[in-house]
Design a protein around this motif. Structure first.
Motif, PDB file in Angstrom:
ATOM      1  N   LEU A  14      -6.150  -1.295   0.667  1.00 20.02           N
ATOM      2  CA  LEU A  14      -5.047  -1.411  -0.272  1.00 20.02           C
ATOM      3  C   LEU A  14      -4.151  -0.180  -0.234  1.00 20.02           C
ATOM      4  CD1 LEU A  14      -6.711  -3.132  -3.338  1.00 20.02           C
ATOM      5  CD2 LEU A  14      -5.218  -4.145  -1.622  1.00 20.02           C
ATOM      6  N   SER A  15      -4.726   0.994  -0.015  1.00 23.42           N
ATOM      7  CA  SER A  15      -3.885   2.181   0.067  1.00 23.42           C
ATOM      8  C   SER A  15      -3.033   2.147   1.325  1.00 23.42           C
ATOM      9  CB  SER A  15      -4.727   3.454   0.019  1.00 23.42           C
ATOM     10  OG  SER A  15      -5.517   3.564   1.184  1.00 23.42           O
ATOM     11  N   ALA A  16      -3.511   1.507   2.371  1.00 23.60           N
ATOM     12  CA  ALA A  16      -2.708   1.362   3.585  1.00 23.60           C
ATOM     13  C   ALA A  16      -1.529   0.443   3.334  1.00 23.60           C
ATOM     14  CB  ALA A  16      -3.558   0.816   4.723  1.00 23.60           C
ATOM     15  N   CYS A  17      -1.671  -0.483   2.413  1.00 28.31           N
ATOM     16  CA  CYS A  17      -0.581  -1.401   2.070  1.00 28.31           C
ATOM     17  C   CYS A  17       0.442  -0.727   1.178  1.00 28.31           C
ATOM     18  CB  CYS A  17      -1.122  -2.629   1.336  1.00 28.31           C
ATOM     19  SG  CYS A  17      -2.241  -3.623   2.308  1.00 28.31           S
ATOM     20  N   ASP A  18       0.145   0.455   0.664  1.00 24.54           N
ATOM     21  CA  ASP A  18       0.990   1.099  -0.334  1.00 24.54           C
ATOM     22  C   ASP A  18       2.097   1.945   0.290  1.00 24.54           C
ATOM     23  OD1 ASP A  18       1.736   1.613  -2.932  1.00 24.54           O
ATOM     24  OD2 ASP A  18       0.487   3.401  -3.087  1.00 24.54           O
ATOM     25  N   THR A  19       2.511   1.643   1.485  1.00 24.58           N
ATOM     26  CA  THR A  19       3.633   2.351   2.066  1.00 24.58           C
ATOM     27  C   THR A  19       4.901   1.816   1.432  1.00 24.58           C
ATOM     28  OG1 THR A  19       3.798   0.755   3.859  1.00 24.58           O
ATOM     29  CG2 THR A  19       2.460   2.720   4.255  1.00 24.58           C
ATOM     30  N   THR A  20       5.785   2.701   1.073  1.00 25.34           N
ATOM     31  CA  THR A  20       7.001   2.277   0.400  1.00 25.34           C
ATOM     32  C   THR A  20       8.151   2.245   1.403  1.00 25.34           C
ATOM     33  OG1 THR A  20       7.333   4.546  -0.313  1.00 25.34           O
ATOM     34  CG2 THR A  20       6.322   3.057  -1.895  1.00 25.34           C
ATOM     35  N   ARG A  21       8.255   1.150   2.102  1.00 21.18           N
ATOM     36  CA  ARG A  21       9.349   0.945   3.038  1.00 21.18           C
ATOM     37  C   ARG A  21      10.522   0.356   2.256  1.00 21.18           C
ATOM     38  NH1 ARG A  21       7.679  -3.285   6.385  1.00 21.18           N
ATOM     39  NH2 ARG A  21       9.158  -4.621   5.392  1.00 21.18           N
ATOM     40  N   GLN A  99      -2.964 -11.770  -2.507  1.00 25.81           N
ATOM     41  CA  GLN A  99      -4.376 -11.896  -2.191  1.00 25.81           C
ATOM     42  C   GLN A  99      -4.576 -11.464  -0.749  1.00 25.81           C
ATOM     43  OE1 GLN A  99      -5.974 -15.946  -2.012  1.00 25.81           O
ATOM     44  NE2 GLN A  99      -7.284 -15.344  -3.732  1.00 25.81           N
ATOM     45  N   GLN A 100      -5.685 -10.779  -0.491  1.00 23.76           N
ATOM     46  CA  GLN A 100      -5.996 -10.346   0.861  1.00 23.76           C
ATOM     47  C   GLN A 100      -7.484 -10.560   1.104  1.00 23.76           C
ATOM     48  OE1 GLN A 100      -4.330  -6.635   1.790  1.00 23.76           O
ATOM     49  NE2 GLN A 100      -4.913  -6.723   3.910  1.00 23.76           N
ATOM     50  N   LEU A 101      -7.807 -11.031   2.292  1.00 30.21           N
ATOM     51  CA  LEU A 101      -9.202 -11.217   2.666  1.00 30.21           C
ATOM     52  C   LEU A 101      -9.705  -9.956   3.354  1.00 30.21           C
ATOM     53  CD1 LEU A 101      -9.121 -14.867   4.031  1.00 30.21           C
ATOM     54  CD2 LEU A 101      -9.900 -14.085   1.797  1.00 30.21           C
ATOM     55  N   VAL A 102     -10.864  -9.487   2.934  1.00 34.07           N
ATOM     56  CA  VAL A 102     -11.471  -8.291   3.499  1.00 34.07           C
ATOM     57  C   VAL A 102     -12.848  -8.681   4.024  1.00 34.07           C
ATOM     58  CG1 VAL A 102     -12.276  -5.953   3.026  1.00 34.07           C
ATOM     59  CG2 VAL A 102     -10.259  -6.837   1.859  1.00 34.07           C
ATOM     60  N   SER A 103     -13.080  -8.428   5.300  1.00 39.73           N
ATOM     61  CA  SER A 103     -14.375  -8.747   5.907  1.00 39.73           C
ATOM     62  C   SER A 103     -15.129  -7.471   6.213  1.00 39.73           C
ATOM     63  CB  SER A 103     -14.178  -9.523   7.208  1.00 39.73           C
ATOM     64  OG  SER A 103     -13.591 -10.773   6.946  1.00 39.73           O
ATOM     65  N   SER A 104     -16.432  -7.536   6.046  1.00 42.52           N
ATOM     66  CA  SER A 104     -17.262  -6.391   6.402  1.00 42.52           C
ATOM     67  C   SER A 104     -18.594  -6.893   6.948  1.00 42.52           C
ATOM     68  CB  SER A 104     -17.462  -5.462   5.209  1.00 42.52           C
ATOM     69  OG  SER A 104     -17.782  -6.178   4.047  1.00 42.52           O
ATOM     70  N   GLN A 105     -19.107  -6.135   7.893  1.00 40.94           N
ATOM     71  CA  GLN A 105     -20.414  -6.433   8.473  1.00 40.94           C
ATOM     72  C   GLN A 105     -21.300  -5.234   8.220  1.00 40.94           C
ATOM     73  OE1 GLN A 105     -19.779  -7.247  12.625  1.00 40.94           O
ATOM     74  NE2 GLN A 105     -19.354  -9.389  12.224  1.00 40.94           N
ATOM     75  N   TYR A 106     -22.543  -5.513   7.973  1.00 42.95           N
ATOM     76  CA  TYR A 106     -23.482  -4.418   7.808  1.00 42.95           C
ATOM     77  C   TYR A 106     -24.795  -4.794   8.457  1.00 42.95           C
ATOM     78  CZ  TYR A 106     -24.726  -7.236   3.718  1.00 42.95           C
ATOM     79  OH  TYR A 106     -25.069  -8.248   2.883  1.00 42.95           O
ATOM     80  N   GLY A 107     -25.542  -3.781   8.760  1.00 40.34           N
ATOM     81  CA  GLY A 107     -26.757  -3.963   9.538  1.00 40.34           C
ATOM     82  C   GLY A 107     -26.405  -3.841  11.009  1.00 40.34           C
ATOM     83  N   GLU A 131      -7.664  -9.633  -5.035  1.00 39.64           N
ATOM     84  CA  GLU A 131      -6.389  -9.965  -5.670  1.00 39.64           C
ATOM     85  C   GLU A 131      -5.782  -8.693  -6.252  1.00 39.64           C
ATOM     86  OE1 GLU A 131      -6.675 -13.200  -8.409  1.00 39.64           O
ATOM     87  OE2 GLU A 131      -7.727 -14.458  -6.968  1.00 39.64           O
ATOM     88  N   TYR A 132      -4.462  -8.592  -6.135  1.00 38.45           N
ATOM     89  CA  TYR A 132      -3.750  -7.446  -6.670  1.00 38.45           C
ATOM     90  C   TYR A 132      -2.317  -7.862  -6.981  1.00 38.45           C
ATOM     91  CZ  TYR A 132      -2.257  -7.112  -1.794  1.00 38.45           C
ATOM     92  OH  TYR A 132      -1.758  -7.391  -0.540  1.00 38.45           O
ATOM     93  N   LYS A 133      -1.620  -7.042  -7.737  1.00 34.39           N
ATOM     94  CA  LYS A 133      -0.238  -7.328  -8.115  1.00 34.39           C
ATOM     95  C   LYS A 133       0.690  -6.382  -7.358  1.00 34.39           C
ATOM     96  CE  LYS A 133      -1.134  -8.983 -12.792  1.00 34.39           C
ATOM     97  NZ  LYS A 133      -0.679 -10.324 -12.688  1.00 34.39           N
ATOM     98  N   VAL A 134       1.806  -6.933  -6.916  1.00 34.31           N
ATOM     99  CA  VAL A 134       2.816  -6.155  -6.216  1.00 34.31           C
ATOM    100  C   VAL A 134       4.100  -6.199  -7.038  1.00 34.31           C
ATOM    101  CG1 VAL A 134       4.226  -6.014  -4.133  1.00 34.31           C
ATOM    102  CG2 VAL A 134       1.818  -6.582  -3.959  1.00 34.31           C
ATOM    103  N   THR A 135       4.693  -5.036  -7.226  1.00 30.38           N
ATOM    104  CA  THR A 135       5.951  -4.924  -7.953  1.00 30.38           C
ATOM    105  C   THR A 135       7.069  -4.650  -6.955  1.00 30.38           C
ATOM    106  OG1 THR A 135       4.805  -3.969  -9.827  1.00 30.38           O
ATOM    107  CG2 THR A 135       7.185  -3.700  -9.765  1.00 30.38           C
ATOM    108  N   THR A 136       8.134  -5.434  -7.046  1.00 30.88           N
ATOM    109  CA  THR A 136       9.325  -5.204  -6.239  1.00 30.88           C
ATOM    110  C   THR A 136      10.434  -4.724  -7.156  1.00 30.88           C
ATOM    111  OG1 THR A 136       8.714  -6.962  -4.697  1.00 30.88           O
ATOM    112  CG2 THR A 136      11.018  -6.245  -4.675  1.00 30.88           C
ATOM    113  N   LEU A 137      11.056  -3.623  -6.807  1.00 25.15           N
ATOM    114  CA  LEU A 137      12.239  -3.148  -7.514  1.00 25.15           C
ATOM    115  C   LEU A 137      13.417  -3.350  -6.576  1.00 25.15           C
ATOM    116  CD1 LEU A 137      13.595  -1.833  -9.943  1.00 25.15           C
ATOM    117  CD2 LEU A 137      13.155   0.377  -8.888  1.00 25.15           C
ATOM    118  N   GLN A 138      14.395  -4.106  -7.036  1.00 24.19           N
ATOM    119  CA  GLN A 138      15.570  -4.422  -6.224  1.00 24.19           C
ATOM    120  C   GLN A 138      16.816  -3.960  -6.964  1.00 24.19           C
ATOM    121  OE1 GLN A 138      15.881  -8.351  -4.336  1.00 24.19           O
ATOM    122  NE2 GLN A 138      17.762  -8.615  -5.526  1.00 24.19           N
TER     123      GLN A 138
END
Length: 186
Positions: A14-21, A99-107, A131-138
């Motif tokens: 989620l922090s990787a998605c937080d780039t403010t382009r 919404q974003q799907l996150v997969s992880s494997q362990y073992g 699930e998370y909320k995104v705010t757009t300022l236009q």
């Protein structure tokens, strides 16, 4: 341990998605050097959805002050009452669920220095929906004479429920500054 790693992975994702382009668009046929004054096109700040938890007079006041300050830094002055401004300004705050799907494997096993593997095969693969909320300022700038859109800038960020008013004010000022750093178009 797994839960800790899964939460850490989601936080990093989620922090990787937080780039403010900043996204912008403008009318290439307009002479932006001719715009000297502005006023609000009421309602100056619009919220979608119209949710009272998001929409407040305080948020609107912060946005109006940040936009006015940034336009002033760019040489645009508030039009005197009763005069036609060169630009009309309107802002939008849009909040949407994502919404974003996150997969992880362990073992699993580890590789040896001569090829081959030893250890166990992957034990489990798990996919979770985050699930998370995104705010757009236009910010829209419209020609004061013909009312047509001449410039639009926007950015989106993951909604941060920060209860600190100073942090909210700083976040709004920073976001507005990033958007309007693209005005006037070069």
């Amino acid at each position: 341990m797994f839960r800790y790693l899964a939460v850490l992975g989601v936080a990093l994702l989620l922090s990787a998605c937080d780039t403010t382009r900043v996204n912008r668009d403008f009318d290439t046929q307009r002479d932006f050097g001719g715009y000297r004054s502005w006023s609000w096109k009421e309602p100056g700040v619009q919220f979608q959805p119209n949710d009272p938890r998001l929409q407040s007079d305080l948020t609107e006041q912060r946005i109006r002050q940040a936009v006015a300050g940034q336009l002033d830094q760019r040489g645009l002055r508030m039009a005197a009452a009763g005069t036609t401004p060169d630009l009309k300004v309107q802002t939008w705050v849009v909040v949407e669920n994502r919404q974003q799907l996150v997969s992880s494997q362990y073992g699993g096993g580890w590789g040896g220095p001569w090829g081959g593997y030893w250890g166990y095969p992957p034990v489990t693969s798990e996919t979770r929906s985050v699930e998370y909320k995104v705010t757009t300022l236009q910010i829209d700038l419209l020609d004061g004479k013909d009312g047509k859109l001449v410039w639009r800038g926007s950015t989106e960020q993951i909604l941060n429920d920060n209860p600190d008013p100073v942090a909210r004010d700083t976040a709004i000022r920073t976001t507005v500054a990033k958007i309007l750093s693209q005005y006037p178009p070069r």
